[in-house]
Design a protein around this motif. Sequence first.
Motif, PDB file in Angstrom:
ATOM      1  N   ARG A   1       0.761  -1.238  -0.041  1.00  0.00           N
ATOM      2  CA  ARG A   1      -0.050   0.088   0.203  1.00  0.00           C
ATOM      3  C   ARG A   1       0.825   1.112  -0.025  1.00  0.00           C
ATOM      4  O   ARG A   1       1.848   1.189   0.612  1.00  0.00           O
ATOM      5  CB  ARG A   1      -0.966   0.046   1.182  1.00  0.00           C
ATOM      6  CG  ARG A   1      -1.887  -1.065   1.506  1.00  0.00           C
ATOM      7  CD  ARG A   1      -2.831  -0.944   2.470  1.00  0.00           C
ATOM      8  NE  ARG A   1      -2.339  -0.335   3.632  1.00  0.00           N
ATOM      9  CZ  ARG A   1      -2.044  -1.360   4.726  1.00  0.00           C
ATOM     10  NH1 ARG A   1      -2.332  -2.689   4.377  1.00  0.00           N
ATOM     11  NH2 ARG A   1      -1.720  -1.046   5.502  1.00  0.00           N
ATOM     12  N   ASP A   2       0.322   2.206  -0.411  1.00  0.00           N
ATOM     13  CA  ASP A   2       1.103   3.673  -0.527  1.00  0.00           C
ATOM     14  C   ASP A   2       0.800   4.050   0.860  1.00  0.00           C
ATOM     15  O   ASP A   2      -0.149   4.052   1.630  1.00  0.00           O
ATOM     16  CB  ASP A   2       0.096   4.374  -1.295  1.00  0.00           C
ATOM     17  CG  ASP A   2       0.792   5.886  -1.589  1.00  0.00           C
ATOM     18  OD1 ASP A   2       1.704   6.273  -0.608  1.00  0.00           O
ATOM     19  OD2 ASP A   2       0.444   6.683  -2.227  1.00  0.00           O
ATOM     20  N   THR A   3       1.935   4.436   1.660  1.00  0.00           N
ATOM     21  CA  THR A   3       2.032   4.659   3.028  1.00  0.00           C
ATOM     22  C   THR A   3       1.277   5.913   3.474  1.00  0.00           C
ATOM     23  O   THR A   3       0.814   6.401   4.637  1.00  0.00           O
ATOM     24  CB  THR A   3       3.352   4.880   3.361  1.00  0.00           C
ATOM     25  OG1 THR A   3       4.145   5.907   2.748  1.00  0.00           O
ATOM     26  CG2 THR A   3       3.991   3.507   3.492  1.00  0.00           C
ATOM     27  N   HIS A   4       0.920   6.894   2.344  1.00  0.00           N
ATOM     28  CA  HIS A   4      -0.005   8.002   2.374  1.00  0.00           C
ATOM     29  C   HIS A   4      -1.615   7.660   2.453  1.00  0.00           C
ATOM     30  O   HIS A   4      -2.470   8.508   2.690  1.00  0.00           O
ATOM     31  CB  HIS A   4       0.477   9.148   1.384  1.00  0.00           C
ATOM     32  CG  HIS A   4       1.901   9.557   1.448  1.00  0.00           C
ATOM     33  ND1 HIS A   4       2.243  10.133   2.642  1.00  0.00           N
ATOM     34  CD2 HIS A   4       2.853   9.205   0.464  1.00  0.00           C
ATOM     35  CE1 HIS A   4       3.716  10.422   2.225  1.00  0.00           C
ATOM     36  NE2 HIS A   4       3.778   9.776   1.227  1.00  0.00           N
ATOM     37  N   THR A   5      -1.772   6.373   2.173  1.00  0.00           N
ATOM     38  CA  THR A   5      -3.369   6.078   2.256  1.00  0.00           C
ATOM     39  C   THR A   5      -3.827   6.161   3.429  1.00  0.00           C
ATOM     40  O   THR A   5      -3.033   5.773   4.396  1.00  0.00           O
ATOM     41  CB  THR A   5      -3.741   4.932   1.595  1.00  0.00           C
ATOM     42  OG1 THR A   5      -3.032   3.773   2.152  1.00  0.00           O
ATOM     43  CG2 THR A   5      -3.344   4.966  -0.042  1.00  0.00           C
ATOM     44  N   PRO A   6      -5.059   6.039   3.983  1.00  0.00           N
ATOM     45  CA  PRO A   6      -5.656   6.224   5.417  1.00  0.00           C
ATOM     46  C   PRO A   6      -5.222   4.858   5.792  1.00  0.00           C
ATOM     47  O   PRO A   6      -5.385   3.583   5.156  1.00  0.00           O
ATOM     48  CB  PRO A   6      -6.943   6.299   5.150  1.00  0.00           C
ATOM     49  CG  PRO A   6      -7.158   7.175   3.869  1.00  0.00           C
ATOM     50  CD  PRO A   6      -6.179   6.635   3.102  1.00  0.00           C
ATOM     51  N   PHE A   7      -4.857   4.532   7.287  1.00  0.00           N
ATOM     52  CA  PHE A   7      -4.657   3.557   7.987  1.00  0.00           C
ATOM     53  C   PHE A   7      -5.462   3.722   9.353  1.00  0.00           C
ATOM     54  O   PHE A   7      -5.122   4.237  10.215  1.00  0.00           O
ATOM     55  CB  PHE A   7      -3.243   3.162   8.379  1.00  0.00           C
ATOM     56  CG  PHE A   7      -2.883   1.858   8.947  1.00  0.00           C
ATOM     57  CD1 PHE A   7      -3.135   0.552   8.344  1.00  0.00           C
ATOM     58  CD2 PHE A   7      -2.432   1.887  10.055  1.00  0.00           C
ATOM     59  CE1 PHE A   7      -3.128  -0.460   9.065  1.00  0.00           C
ATOM     60  CE2 PHE A   7      -2.160   0.908  10.766  1.00  0.00           C
ATOM     61  CZ  PHE A   7      -2.485  -0.317  10.346  1.00  0.00           C
ATOM     62  N   VAL A   8      -6.653   3.050   9.364  1.00  0.00           N
ATOM     63  CA  VAL A   8      -7.526   2.971  10.545  1.00  0.00           C
ATOM     64  C   VAL A   8      -7.837   1.542  10.833  1.00  0.00           C
ATOM     65  O   VAL A   8      -8.713   0.976  10.672  1.00  0.00           O
ATOM     66  CB  VAL A   8      -8.785   3.886  10.329  1.00  0.00           C
ATOM     67  CG1 VAL A   8      -9.556   3.728  11.804  1.00  0.00           C
ATOM     68  CG2 VAL A   8      -8.591   5.033   9.848  1.00  0.00           C
ATOM     69  N   PRO A   9      -6.894   1.084  11.805  1.00  0.00           N
ATOM     70  CA  PRO A   9      -7.026  -0.476  12.129  1.00  0.00           C
ATOM     71  C   PRO A   9      -7.966  -0.636  13.097  1.00  0.00           C
ATOM     72  O   PRO A   9      -8.016   0.022  14.192  1.00  0.00           O
ATOM     73  CB  PRO A   9      -5.725  -0.576  12.513  1.00  0.00           C
ATOM     74  CG  PRO A   9      -5.057   0.603  13.056  1.00  0.00           C
ATOM     75  CD  PRO A   9      -5.883   1.599  12.373  1.00  0.00           C
ATOM     76  N   ALA A  10      -8.731  -1.823  13.116  1.00  0.00           N
ATOM     77  CA  ALA A  10      -9.621  -2.369  14.289  1.00  0.00           C
ATOM     78  C   ALA A  10      -9.045  -3.582  14.741  1.00  0.00           C
ATOM     79  O   ALA A  10      -8.256  -4.622  13.734  1.00  0.00           O
ATOM     80  CB  ALA A  10     -10.877  -2.359  13.870  1.00  0.00           C
TER      81      ALA A  10
END
Length: 247
Positions: free
Chosen positions: A6-15
Amino acid sequence: MANGARDTHTPFVPALIVVDVQEDFCPPNGALAVPTGRAVAAPINTLLTLPFALKIATKDFHPPSHISFASNHAAPDNVPFASSVTIVNPLNAAETYSTRLWPVHCVQGTPGAQLIPELDTARLDGVVEKGMDARVEMYSAFADPFRAPCVASSSLEQRLRDRGVTDVFVVGLAMDYCVRYTAEDAVERGWRTWVVEEGTRAVDAGNWDGVQREMEGRGISFVKMDGEEVGRVRALEAEGAQKVKSD
């Protein structure tokens, strides 16, 4: 959607979804004890300290009449672990599936349905109960397998969407049943999905490799506690601290 780079600039909201870490699934006295199942508590507790946007535990919460209990079927086809049953969609007789029969487990109001005391429940944001409709099996924490129409579903999907979750990390019991189908439903609903290996165990440990390959074929990735993806969750804490400092 398959997991991938993944592009590290994409959102990352983990659950984090902690599946069915209940007394009846754990030695030494669980009615459907998963081998070494209680050992998942330590790695899961470590994960619970991390800055996941949402931390949800699930519980099997069956009525005594549940269709998955071997004792609710006629002999001789009612041997726990060995027998199976064909379940018919009560809302559409044309839709069916076959499932394994189990010992009576996780009955509502019994000690076996409780989360194990080793689990750090104070760090959870909530608990989702499943398997409450006696007519259908519900391995997945999202919904039963029926699609035309679905018979039973939980609040899990809406909770994840309300928090803007992008990535779902799944742990708990058991890898080859409720963890598997929860992860597969997460992928089907559009989430990047990861199973943390140290945080799960299988009912049939000898089938682990085959089940893992099947899950990976559906777009689920298996990761380690010290791997890149869990490390990315850890990094959110530092990012948050840096943001506060800069503000």
